[in-house]
Design a protein around this motif. Structure first.
Motif, PDB file in Angstrom:
ATOM      1  N   PRO A  57       0.820  -1.212   0.000  1.00  0.00           N
ATOM      2  CA  PRO A  57       0.000   0.000   0.000  1.00  0.00           C
ATOM      3  C   PRO A  57       0.864   1.277   0.000  1.00  0.00           C
ATOM      4  CG  PRO A  57       0.037  -1.003   2.172  1.00  0.00           C
ATOM      5  CD  PRO A  57       0.778  -1.939   1.260  1.00  0.00           C
ATOM      6  N   ARG A  58       0.230   2.420   0.011  1.00  0.00           N
ATOM      7  CA  ARG A  58       0.963   3.697  -0.111  1.00  0.00           C
ATOM      8  C   ARG A  58       1.555   4.175   1.205  1.00  0.00           C
ATOM      9  NH1 ARG A  58       1.517   5.192  -5.624  1.00  0.00           N
ATOM     10  NH2 ARG A  58       0.593   3.327  -6.518  1.00  0.00           N
ATOM     11  N   THR A  59       1.216   3.493   2.308  1.00  0.00           N
ATOM     12  CA  THR A  59       1.902   3.745   3.583  1.00  0.00           C
ATOM     13  C   THR A  59       2.357   2.396   4.121  1.00  0.00           C
ATOM     14  OG1 THR A  59       0.528   5.669   4.051  1.00  0.00           O
ATOM     15  CG2 THR A  59       1.696   4.704   5.919  1.00  0.00           C
ATOM     16  N   VAL A  60       3.648   2.306   4.407  1.00  0.00           N
ATOM     17  CA  VAL A  60       4.242   1.043   4.832  1.00  0.00           C
ATOM     18  C   VAL A  60       5.096   1.309   6.069  1.00  0.00           C
ATOM     19  CG1 VAL A  60       5.935  -0.735   4.155  1.00  0.00           C
ATOM     20  CG2 VAL A  60       4.299   0.125   2.468  1.00  0.00           C
ATOM     21  N   VAL A  61       5.045   0.380   7.020  1.00  0.00           N
ATOM     22  CA  VAL A  61       5.944   0.437   8.179  1.00  0.00           C
ATOM     23  C   VAL A  61       7.074  -0.546   7.898  1.00  0.00           C
ATOM     24  CG1 VAL A  61       6.195  -0.035  10.653  1.00  0.00           C
ATOM     25  CG2 VAL A  61       4.051   0.954   9.768  1.00  0.00           C
ATOM     26  N   GLU A  62       8.321  -0.101   8.036  1.00  0.00           N
ATOM     27  CA  GLU A  62       9.439  -1.043   7.873  1.00  0.00           C
ATOM     28  C   GLU A  62      10.250  -1.107   9.163  1.00  0.00           C
ATOM     29  OE1 GLU A  62      12.038  -0.695   4.471  1.00  0.00           O
ATOM     30  OE2 GLU A  62      13.129  -2.508   5.077  1.00  0.00           O
ATOM     31  N   LEU A  63      10.532  -2.341   9.592  1.00  0.00           N
ATOM     32  CA  LEU A  63      11.383  -2.568  10.754  1.00  0.00           C
ATOM     33  C   LEU A  63      12.825  -2.647  10.272  1.00  0.00           C
ATOM     34  CD1 LEU A  63       9.254  -5.458  12.324  1.00  0.00           C
ATOM     35  CD2 LEU A  63       8.973  -2.984  12.639  1.00  0.00           C
ATOM     36  N   GLY A  64      13.715  -1.881  10.869  1.00  0.00           N
ATOM     37  CA  GLY A  64      15.142  -1.973  10.545  1.00  0.00           C
ATOM     38  C   GLY A  64      15.463  -1.824   9.068  1.00  0.00           C
ATOM     39  N   PRO A  65      15.059  -0.719   8.438  1.00  0.00           N
ATOM     40  CA  PRO A  65      15.308  -0.572   6.991  1.00  0.00           C
ATOM     41  C   PRO A  65      16.775  -0.402   6.631  1.00  0.00           C
ATOM     42  CG  PRO A  65      14.441   1.470   7.891  1.00  0.00           C
ATOM     43  CD  PRO A  65      14.325   0.439   8.986  1.00  0.00           C
ATOM     44  N   GLY A  66      17.646  -0.159   7.618  1.00  0.00           N
ATOM     45  CA  GLY A  66      19.063   0.010   7.320  1.00  0.00           C
ATOM     46  C   GLY A  66      19.276   1.201   6.409  1.00  0.00           C
ATOM     47  N   ARG A  99      11.959   7.013  12.428  1.00  0.00           N
ATOM     48  CA  ARG A  99      11.803   6.985  13.885  1.00  0.00           C
ATOM     49  C   ARG A  99      12.965   6.213  14.510  1.00  0.00           C
ATOM     50  NH1 ARG A  99       5.383   7.163  14.759  1.00  0.00           N
ATOM     51  NH2 ARG A  99       4.946   8.220  12.790  1.00  0.00           N
ATOM     52  N   ASP A 100      13.627   6.856  15.432  1.00  0.00           N
ATOM     53  CA  ASP A 100      14.764   6.264  16.136  1.00  0.00           C
ATOM     54  C   ASP A 100      14.207   5.413  17.284  1.00  0.00           C
ATOM     55  OD1 ASP A 100      17.085   5.706  17.453  1.00  0.00           O
ATOM     56  OD2 ASP A 100      17.457   7.755  18.135  1.00  0.00           O
ATOM     57  N   ARG A 101      13.664   4.253  16.907  1.00  0.00           N
ATOM     58  CA  ARG A 101      13.026   3.376  17.884  1.00  0.00           C
ATOM     59  C   ARG A 101      13.359   1.929  17.549  1.00  0.00           C
ATOM     60  NH1 ARG A 101       8.599   6.128  20.753  1.00  0.00           N
ATOM     61  NH2 ARG A 101       8.401   4.099  21.746  1.00  0.00           N
ATOM     62  N   VAL A 102      13.036   1.030  18.470  1.00  0.00           N
ATOM     63  CA  VAL A 102      13.258  -0.396  18.194  1.00  0.00           C
ATOM     64  C   VAL A 102      11.934  -1.059  17.790  1.00  0.00           C
ATOM     65  CG1 VAL A 102      15.326  -0.810  19.576  1.00  0.00           C
ATOM     66  CG2 VAL A 102      13.079  -0.884  20.683  1.00  0.00           C
ATOM     67  N   ALA A 103      12.072  -2.168  17.062  1.00  0.00           N
ATOM     68  CA  ALA A 103      10.896  -2.874  16.557  1.00  0.00           C
ATOM     69  C   ALA A 103      10.063  -3.473  17.688  1.00  0.00           C
ATOM     70  CB  ALA A 103      11.338  -3.968  15.586  1.00  0.00           C
ATOM     71  N   GLU A 104      10.685  -3.697  18.828  1.00  0.00           N
ATOM     72  CA  GLU A 104       9.943  -4.236  19.976  1.00  0.00           C
ATOM     73  C   GLU A 104       8.957  -3.207  20.515  1.00  0.00           C
ATOM     74  OE1 GLU A 104      13.178  -4.402  19.476  1.00  0.00           O
ATOM     75  OE2 GLU A 104      13.990  -6.347  20.077  1.00  0.00           O
ATOM     76  N   ARG A 105       9.282  -1.912  20.325  1.00  0.00           N
ATOM     77  CA  ARG A 105       8.430  -0.831  20.847  1.00  0.00           C
ATOM     78  C   ARG A 105       8.389   0.282  19.805  1.00  0.00           C
ATOM     79  NH1 ARG A 105      11.588  -2.743  24.564  1.00  0.00           N
ATOM     80  NH2 ARG A 105      13.218  -1.211  24.209  1.00  0.00           N
ATOM     81  N   THR A 106       7.521   0.094  18.817  1.00  0.00           N
ATOM     82  CA  THR A 106       7.492   1.054  17.704  1.00  0.00           C
ATOM     83  C   THR A 106       6.851   2.378  18.103  1.00  0.00           C
ATOM     84  OG1 THR A 106       5.335   0.258  16.952  1.00  0.00           O
ATOM     85  CG2 THR A 106       7.284  -0.806  15.987  1.00  0.00           C
ATOM     86  N   GLY A 107       6.008   2.354  19.144  1.00  0.00           N
ATOM     87  CA  GLY A 107       5.284   3.569  19.527  1.00  0.00           C
ATOM     88  C   GLY A 107       4.101   3.856  18.612  1.00  0.00           C
ATOM     89  N   LEU A 108       3.800   2.966  17.661  1.00  0.00           N
ATOM     90  CA  LEU A 108       2.671   3.189  16.741  1.00  0.00           C
ATOM     91  C   LEU A 108       1.372   2.754  17.420  1.00  0.00           C
ATOM     92  CD1 LEU A 108       4.334   1.780  13.485  1.00  0.00           C
ATOM     93  CD2 LEU A 108       4.040   4.186  14.144  1.00  0.00           C
ATOM     94  N   PRO A 109       0.246   3.392  17.066  1.00  0.00           N
ATOM     95  CA  PRO A 109      -1.027   3.007  17.673  1.00  0.00           C
ATOM     96  C   PRO A 109      -1.454   1.593  17.279  1.00  0.00           C
ATOM     97  CG  PRO A 109      -1.204   5.106  16.491  1.00  0.00           C
ATOM     98  CD  PRO A 109       0.130   4.524  16.136  1.00  0.00           C
ATOM     99  N   ASP A 110      -2.315   0.993  18.109  1.00  0.00           N
ATOM    100  CA  ASP A 110      -2.904  -0.318  17.801  1.00  0.00           C
ATOM    101  C   ASP A 110      -3.613  -0.248  16.452  1.00  0.00           C
ATOM    102  OD1 ASP A 110      -2.169  -0.920  20.364  1.00  0.00           O
ATOM    103  OD2 ASP A 110      -4.206  -1.162  21.144  1.00  0.00           O
ATOM    104  N   ARG A 111      -3.551  -1.330  15.684  1.00  0.00           N
ATOM    105  CA  ARG A 111      -4.321  -1.483  14.442  1.00  0.00           C
ATOM    106  C   ARG A 111      -4.246  -0.256  13.532  1.00  0.00           C
ATOM    107  NH1 ARG A 111      -9.648  -4.834  15.691  1.00  0.00           N
ATOM    108  NH2 ARG A 111      -8.681  -6.488  16.908  1.00  0.00           N
ATOM    109  N   SER A 112      -3.024   0.280  13.378  1.00  0.00           N
ATOM    110  CA  SER A 112      -2.885   1.504  12.586  1.00  0.00           C
ATOM    111  C   SER A 112      -2.215   1.268  11.237  1.00  0.00           C
ATOM    112  CB  SER A 112      -2.063   2.529  13.376  1.00  0.00           C
ATOM    113  OG  SER A 112      -0.784   1.991  13.695  1.00  0.00           O
ATOM    114  N   ALA A 113      -1.681   0.043  10.988  1.00  0.00           N
ATOM    115  CA  ALA A 113      -0.876  -0.174   9.777  1.00  0.00           C
ATOM    116  C   ALA A 113      -1.511  -1.229   8.882  1.00  0.00           C
ATOM    117  CB  ALA A 113       0.528  -0.617  10.165  1.00  0.00           C
ATOM    118  N   ASP A 114      -1.419  -0.984   7.553  1.00  0.00           N
ATOM    119  CA  ASP A 114      -1.898  -1.984   6.592  1.00  0.00           C
ATOM    120  C   ASP A 114      -0.810  -2.992   6.260  1.00  0.00           C
ATOM    121  OD1 ASP A 114      -4.527  -1.054   6.181  1.00  0.00           O
ATOM    122  OD2 ASP A 114      -3.695   0.635   5.055  1.00  0.00           O
ATOM    123  N   SER A 115       0.454  -2.536   6.303  1.00  0.00           N
ATOM    124  CA  SER A 115       1.550  -3.453   5.981  1.00  0.00           C
ATOM    125  C   SER A 115       2.797  -3.114   6.776  1.00  0.00           C
ATOM    126  CB  SER A 115       1.900  -3.360   4.495  1.00  0.00           C
ATOM    127  OG  SER A 115       1.482  -4.528   3.846  1.00  0.00           O
TER     128      SER A 115
END
Ligand SMILES: C[S@@+](CC[C@H](N)C(=O)[O-])C[C@H]1O[C@@H](n2cnc3c(N)ncnc32)[C@H](O)[C@@H]1O
Length: 214
Positions: A44-53, A94-110
């Protein structure tokens, strides 16, 4: 150690890993291109990526996509910003870890990741976080390297190289059963393709690509 992320940036290995993935990124990408094309198709047009490097997966996003990038290694940030600009991707870094993204519940499509669950300190905790932030019907798409079959020569090598590998690659383990962890994480459906690369980095050659549906 950052007090906000809990991620420890090593003065030398943080920048080394940023340089390593800039230089070897295209080689790794060539090896996993088929699997990435398949699992990252139709994002989709908004994506969350963990550790994109430094941005290995930007090429799989449509230009104009907003990428919420959860990347605690600040040594990666400059290259990631530059790569996102080149690809026309809007970066929400976001300077955060994947264990604690700080994103709201049920906010991401991918949510996507590549070569990250091997390095996070607690992959089960990360998978629980992914489930928390995904909307029902949302997808977690991943390309990861995993433990080889027990008793195989590759498995023996993964064990033998455990310490130096983790030291160089900031905690990376080649001995994780990530397919098992994804299947046990409570997703509604999980599709996983195991495959093998033929690279000189033998410990890294046993891999999985998949999609988990929330
Ligand atoms: C092996 S690199 C892979 C980078 C990129 N995904 C790729 O495919 O080239 C692992 C990445 O995970 C990041 N990382 C390590 N621990 C993390 C954590 N707890 N949460 C999020 N990212 C993490 C590292 O900073 C690094 O960018």
């Amino acid at each position: 150690m950052s007090s906000t992320t809990g991620f420890e940036l090593h003065r030398a290995r943080g920048p080394f890993n940023a340089a390593f993935f800039s230089v070897l990124g295209p080689y790794i990408e060539w090896n996993v291109r088929r699997q990435k094309r398949r699992v990252f198709a139709g994002l989709p047009r908004t994506v969350v990526e963990l550790g994109p490097g430094v941005g290995a997966n930007l090429r799989h996003l449509h230009p104009g996509t907003t990428l919420v990038a959860i990347e605690p290694n600040v040594a990666m940030h400059r290259r990631l910003r530059a790569a996102a600009e080149r690809r026309g991707v809007r970066l929400d870094l976001r300077d955060r870890v994947a264990e604690r993204t700080g994103l709201p519940d049920r906010s991401a499509d991918s949510v996507i990741s590549s070569l990250v669950l091997c390095t996070v300190s607690d992959p089960a905790e990360v998978l629980a976080e992914v489930r928390r932030v995904l909307r029902p019907g949302g997808t977690f798409r991943f390309v990861e390297h995993v433990a080889a079959r027990d008793g195989s020569p590759t498995r023996a090598l993964q064990r033998a190289l455990r310490r130096p590998w983790a030291w160089v690659f900031e905690g990376c383990s080649c001995e994780r059963d990530l397919a098992g962890l994804v299947r046990a994480a409570g997703f509604a459906r999980v599709d996983i393709e195991p495959y093998r690369l033929h690279s000189p980095f033998v410990s890294f050659n046993t891999q999985i690509a998949g999609v988990a549906h929330a």
